[in-house]
Motif scaffolding. Sequence first.
Motif, PDB file in Angstrom:
ATOM      1  N   SER A 151     -65.213  64.276-120.777  1.00  0.00           N
ATOM      2  CA  SER A 151     -64.071  63.383-120.560  1.00  0.00           C
ATOM      3  C   SER A 151     -63.310  63.751-119.298  1.00  0.00           C
ATOM      4  CB  SER A 151     -63.138  63.423-121.774  1.00  0.00           C
ATOM      5  OG  SER A 151     -63.792  62.930-122.915  1.00  0.00           O
ATOM      6  N   TYR A 152     -63.264  65.033-118.958  1.00  0.00           N
ATOM      7  CA  TYR A 152     -62.636  65.458-117.702  1.00  0.00           C
ATOM      8  C   TYR A 152     -63.346  64.788-116.529  1.00  0.00           C
ATOM      9  CZ  TYR A 152     -60.694  68.584-114.115  1.00  0.00           C
ATOM     10  OH  TYR A 152     -60.045  69.082-113.009  1.00  0.00           O
ATOM     11  N   GLY A 171     -58.477  55.314-127.921  1.00  0.00           N
ATOM     12  CA  GLY A 171     -59.094  56.173-128.930  1.00  0.00           C
ATOM     13  C   GLY A 171     -59.244  55.420-130.236  1.00  0.00           C
ATOM     14  N   GLY A 172     -60.360  55.608-130.912  1.00  0.00           N
ATOM     15  CA  GLY A 172     -60.592  54.874-132.153  1.00  0.00           C
ATOM     16  C   GLY A 172     -59.631  55.253-133.255  1.00  0.00           C
ATOM     17  N   VAL A 173     -59.509  56.559-133.527  1.00  0.00           N
ATOM     18  CA  VAL A 173     -58.662  57.042-134.613  1.00  0.00           C
ATOM     19  C   VAL A 173     -57.862  58.241-134.111  1.00  0.00           C
ATOM     20  CG1 VAL A 173     -58.614  57.926-136.985  1.00  0.00           C
ATOM     21  CG2 VAL A 173     -60.345  56.249-136.319  1.00  0.00           C
ATOM     22  N   ASP A 174     -56.617  58.335-134.528  1.00  0.00           N
ATOM     23  CA  ASP A 174     -55.701  59.389-134.076  1.00  0.00           C
ATOM     24  C   ASP A 174     -55.983  60.685-134.826  1.00  0.00           C
ATOM     25  OD1 ASP A 174     -53.647  60.831-133.022  1.00  0.00           O
ATOM     26  OD2 ASP A 174     -52.031  59.528-133.726  1.00  0.00           O
ATOM     27  N   HIS A 179     -58.576  63.445-129.874  1.00  0.00           N
ATOM     28  CA  HIS A 179     -57.595  64.057-128.971  1.00  0.00           C
ATOM     29  C   HIS A 179     -58.304  64.845-127.869  1.00  0.00           C
ATOM     30  CE1 HIS A 179     -54.423  64.170-132.464  1.00  0.00           C
ATOM     31  NE2 HIS A 179     -54.724  62.935-132.073  1.00  0.00           N
ATOM     32  N   LYS A 180     -59.463  65.428-128.187  1.00  0.00           N
ATOM     33  CA  LYS A 180     -60.219  66.180-127.188  1.00  0.00           C
ATOM     34  C   LYS A 180     -60.658  65.271-126.037  1.00  0.00           C
ATOM     35  CE  LYS A 180     -63.442  69.044-128.472  1.00  0.00           C
ATOM     36  NZ  LYS A 180     -64.668  69.520-129.167  1.00  0.00           N
ATOM     37  N   PHE A 181     -61.092  64.062-126.377  1.00  0.00           N
ATOM     38  CA  PHE A 181     -61.489  63.095-125.351  1.00  0.00           C
ATOM     39  C   PHE A 181     -60.296  62.761-124.453  1.00  0.00           C
ATOM     40  CE2 PHE A 181     -64.710  62.336-128.606  1.00  0.00           C
ATOM     41  CZ  PHE A 181     -65.848  62.009-127.891  1.00  0.00           C
TER      42      PHE A 181
END
Length: 349
Positions: A151-152, A171-174, A179-181
């Motif tokens: 993602s970076y 993001g699909g789901v919180d 969160h890493k993405f």
Amino acid sequence: MRRISRLTRVAVGVASLALAATACGGTSSESDSGDGGKDDKGLAIAYDIGGKGDQSFNDAAYAGLERAKKEFGYKTADIEPTEGETDADKEQRLASLAKQGYDPVIGVGFAYGPAMKAVAAKYPDTTFGIVDSVVEGKNVASLVFAENEASYLAGVAAAKATKTKTVGFVGGVDIPLIHKFEAGYKQGVQDTDPKVKVVSQYLTQTAEEGGFSSPDKGRAAAEGQIEKKADVVYQAAGLSGQGVIEAAAKAKVWAIGVDSDQYEQEALAAYKDSILTSALKDINGAVYALAKSVEDGKPLNGTRTFDLKSDGVGLSDANPKYAEVPGLTDAVAKAKEGIIAGSIKVKTE
């Protein structure tokens, strides 16, 4: 003995590295009919939410299954999830596959964690694998990825490609995994150009609400970000990501795909010219590597992290337009080098 585009090339390296890391109601695809014995059955996968056809996470796992099936010539099975299912439903699914003699049995997604912990203990002679989660067990291989690193690189590409100085993240789901993405993407954007603004949105709070399986939700979120001048939108949303890509193509802005090289996905062919790149996770190679380890009589277990250094994650450049963005190729290469060398530390939150 019962016996890989860009991150296809990557899969070869992942498989060999993974093999050295020994300690660290749905559809089926069977090569023939009949009951068969344990020796006639091989890899089985149980899909995450969205199922086969998501052009992303689950389809990458299926590609690994197909590769193993072709190479080893055994029966395989791939099982769809059901709407609103419980951990008990997942446990029953995994247990059924193990009881039938499939080996290994892989749960595709962190949601299989509790079920796998229970079932693996009941079937100690079967090798289990789980993607995106860590489950302790002598017969369990936890296949996890450095999504933040890929993602970076996606963030670097977005910062180079934007003309409005605004980019989006859907993001699909919180949840911590997604969160890493977001964390890696934001850091990549800001390290490349601090003047670029990142607009983020999560589709749902829980997977049960359809965050990974609702293209309409993804489409609406992307349209909202595009209205805020985002001209590059990165999605980590499973099947919902198709809606993000559709919205980007309609608005003639860039989309960044996830997990698989979505530029190459047949179902997304109508939108491919708008898919600048994809942040890749070699789920294909990881699934195949586990199957091969069982085939070779040396089953993987423990936690195996697939990162940029091991070619387990990466960034696609299949779209010819990728190389036409000024400075993009060199910036991504430099960032990749820095991450592997350790001079760039990528956040996970």
